[in-house]
Write a protein that holds these residues in place. Structure first.
Motif, short mmCIF file in Angstrom:
data_model
loop_
_atom_site.label_atom_id
_atom_site.label_comp_id
_atom_site.label_asym_id
_atom_site.label_seq_id
_atom_site.Cartn_x
_atom_site.Cartn_y
_atom_site.Cartn_z
N SER A 69 0.86 -1.19 0.00
CA SER A 69 0.00 0.00 0.00
C SER A 69 0.89 1.23 0.00
N SER A 70 0.57 2.19 -0.86
CA SER A 70 1.42 3.37 -0.99
C SER A 70 0.58 4.56 -1.45
N SER A 71 0.80 5.69 -0.80
CA SER A 71 0.12 6.91 -1.24
C SER A 71 0.60 7.32 -2.63
N GLN A 72 1.82 6.95 -2.98
CA GLN A 72 2.33 7.28 -4.31
C GLN A 72 1.58 6.52 -5.39
N VAL A 73 1.22 5.28 -5.11
CA VAL A 73 0.43 4.51 -6.07
C VAL A 73 -0.97 5.12 -6.19
N THR A 74 -1.53 5.55 -5.08
CA THR A 74 -2.85 6.20 -5.11
C THR A 74 -2.79 7.44 -6.00
N MET A 75 -1.75 8.25 -5.82
CA MET A 75 -1.61 9.48 -6.63
C MET A 75 -1.42 9.16 -8.11
N ARG A 76 -0.60 8.15 -8.39
CA ARG A 76 -0.35 7.79 -9.79
C ARG A 76 -1.62 7.25 -10.44
N ALA A 77 -2.34 6.40 -9.73
CA ALA A 77 -3.58 5.84 -10.26
C ALA A 77 -4.59 6.94 -10.54
N LYS A 78 -4.70 7.89 -9.64
CA LYS A 78 -5.63 9.00 -9.84
C LYS A 78 -5.23 9.84 -11.04
N ALA A 79 -3.94 10.13 -11.16
CA ALA A 79 -3.44 10.95 -12.27
C ALA A 79 -3.69 10.28 -13.63
N LEU A 80 -3.65 8.95 -13.65
CA LEU A 80 -3.85 8.21 -14.90
C LEU A 80 -5.30 7.84 -15.16
N GLY A 81 -6.17 8.06 -14.18
CA GLY A 81 -7.58 7.70 -14.35
C GLY A 81 -7.82 6.21 -14.27
N ILE A 82 -7.01 5.50 -13.49
CA ILE A 82 -7.17 4.06 -13.31
C ILE A 82 -8.58 3.79 -12.77
N THR A 83 -9.26 2.85 -13.37
CA THR A 83 -10.66 2.56 -13.03
C THR A 83 -10.80 1.91 -11.65
N TYR A 84 -9.93 0.93 -11.35
CA TYR A 84 -10.01 0.19 -10.09
C TYR A 84 -8.62 0.13 -9.46
N LEU A 85 -8.54 0.41 -8.18
CA LEU A 85 -7.27 0.35 -7.45
C LEU A 85 -7.46 -0.47 -6.18
N LEU A 86 -6.73 -1.57 -6.09
CA LEU A 86 -6.76 -2.42 -4.90
C LEU A 86 -5.33 -2.57 -4.40
N GLN A 87 -5.06 -2.05 -3.21
CA GLN A 87 -3.73 -2.10 -2.61
C GLN A 87 -3.73 -3.00 -1.38
N GLY A 88 -2.54 -3.46 -1.02
CA GLY A 88 -2.40 -4.33 0.14
C GLY A 88 -3.02 -5.69 -0.07
N ARG A 89 -2.99 -6.16 -1.30
CA ARG A 89 -3.67 -7.42 -1.65
C ARG A 89 -2.65 -8.45 -2.15
N GLU A 90 -2.29 -9.37 -1.31
CA GLU A 90 -1.34 -10.42 -1.69
C GLU A 90 -1.99 -11.47 -2.59
N ASP A 91 -3.29 -11.74 -2.38
CA ASP A 91 -3.99 -12.71 -3.23
C ASP A 91 -4.57 -11.95 -4.41
N LYS A 92 -3.81 -11.93 -5.49
CA LYS A 92 -4.18 -11.13 -6.65
C LYS A 92 -5.43 -11.67 -7.34
N LEU A 93 -5.59 -12.99 -7.39
CA LEU A 93 -6.77 -13.55 -8.04
C LEU A 93 -8.03 -13.23 -7.25
N ASP A 94 -7.96 -13.26 -5.93
CA ASP A 94 -9.10 -12.89 -5.10
C ASP A 94 -9.48 -11.43 -5.36
N ALA A 95 -8.48 -10.55 -5.42
CA ALA A 95 -8.74 -9.14 -5.70
C ALA A 95 -9.34 -8.97 -7.10
N LEU A 96 -8.83 -9.71 -8.04
CA LEU A 96 -9.34 -9.64 -9.41
C LEU A 96 -10.79 -10.10 -9.47
#
Length: 178
Positions: A69-96
């Protein structure tokens, strides 16, 4: 120049509407840099950012799933208009799976790029799973395709343009820059 795609992979890319990115090792070079006060620093490549914006211009949705989890990732995702942002998720398939429930998309309409073992189940489940050449050997071996550029050095842009090219959308998007 990207690795060529087989006709079977091009067909699997046709219905893709959701493009998912890991962060560390894909959108960054995977290094973790810390200031003396403990603040984390991440560096992103502008080539990748424009690739993501091209996906949006073509009508595709995007997502970031990351184990940290990172505030920098949050800022980058917002700047790029990323539709979905899930941080702190080790189980990537579950998050997907959560994103699929919210978006109405499915494995058949999803492309995913990751570089390490937590990404493996997502990579092998989606229509088009990709990795980077500096990714874990097992992940690279199981992926459908591997970029030529390393993570943090334009690999995500290569991934984006490969998807758009397979869907016949890349040329018209590039023409807008002439």
């Amino acid at each position: 120049m990207s690795q060529p795609l087989s006709n079977a992979l091009i067909e699997r890319l046709q219905p893709v509407k959701l493009v998912v990115f890991d962060v560390d090792g894909v959108l960054t070079n995977g290094q973790l840099l810390f200031l003396p006060d403990g603040q984390e620093i991440k560096t992103f490549n502008t080539l990748d950012g424009l690739g993501i914006k091209l996906l949006h211009q073509a009508g595709l949705k995007t997502a970031i799933i990351t184990g940290r989890s990172s505030s920098q990732v949050t800022m980058r995702a917002k700047a790029l208009g990323i539709t979905y942002l899930l941080q702190g998720r080790e189980d990537k398939l579950d998050a997907l799976t959560e994103i699929w429930k919210e978006s109405g998309e499915s494995a058949r309409t999803t492309a995913y790029i990751g570089d390490d073992l937590p990404d493996l189940s997502a990579i092998t489940t989606v229509a088009f799973g990709a990795s980077v050449p500096n990714g874990h050997p097992l992940v690279c071996a199981e992926a459908d395709w591997c970029t030529r550029r390393s993570g943090g050095e334009g690999a995500a842009r290569e991934f984006c343009e490969t998807i758009l090219s397979a869907q016949g959308k890349l040329q018209s998007l590039l023409e807008a820059f002439r």
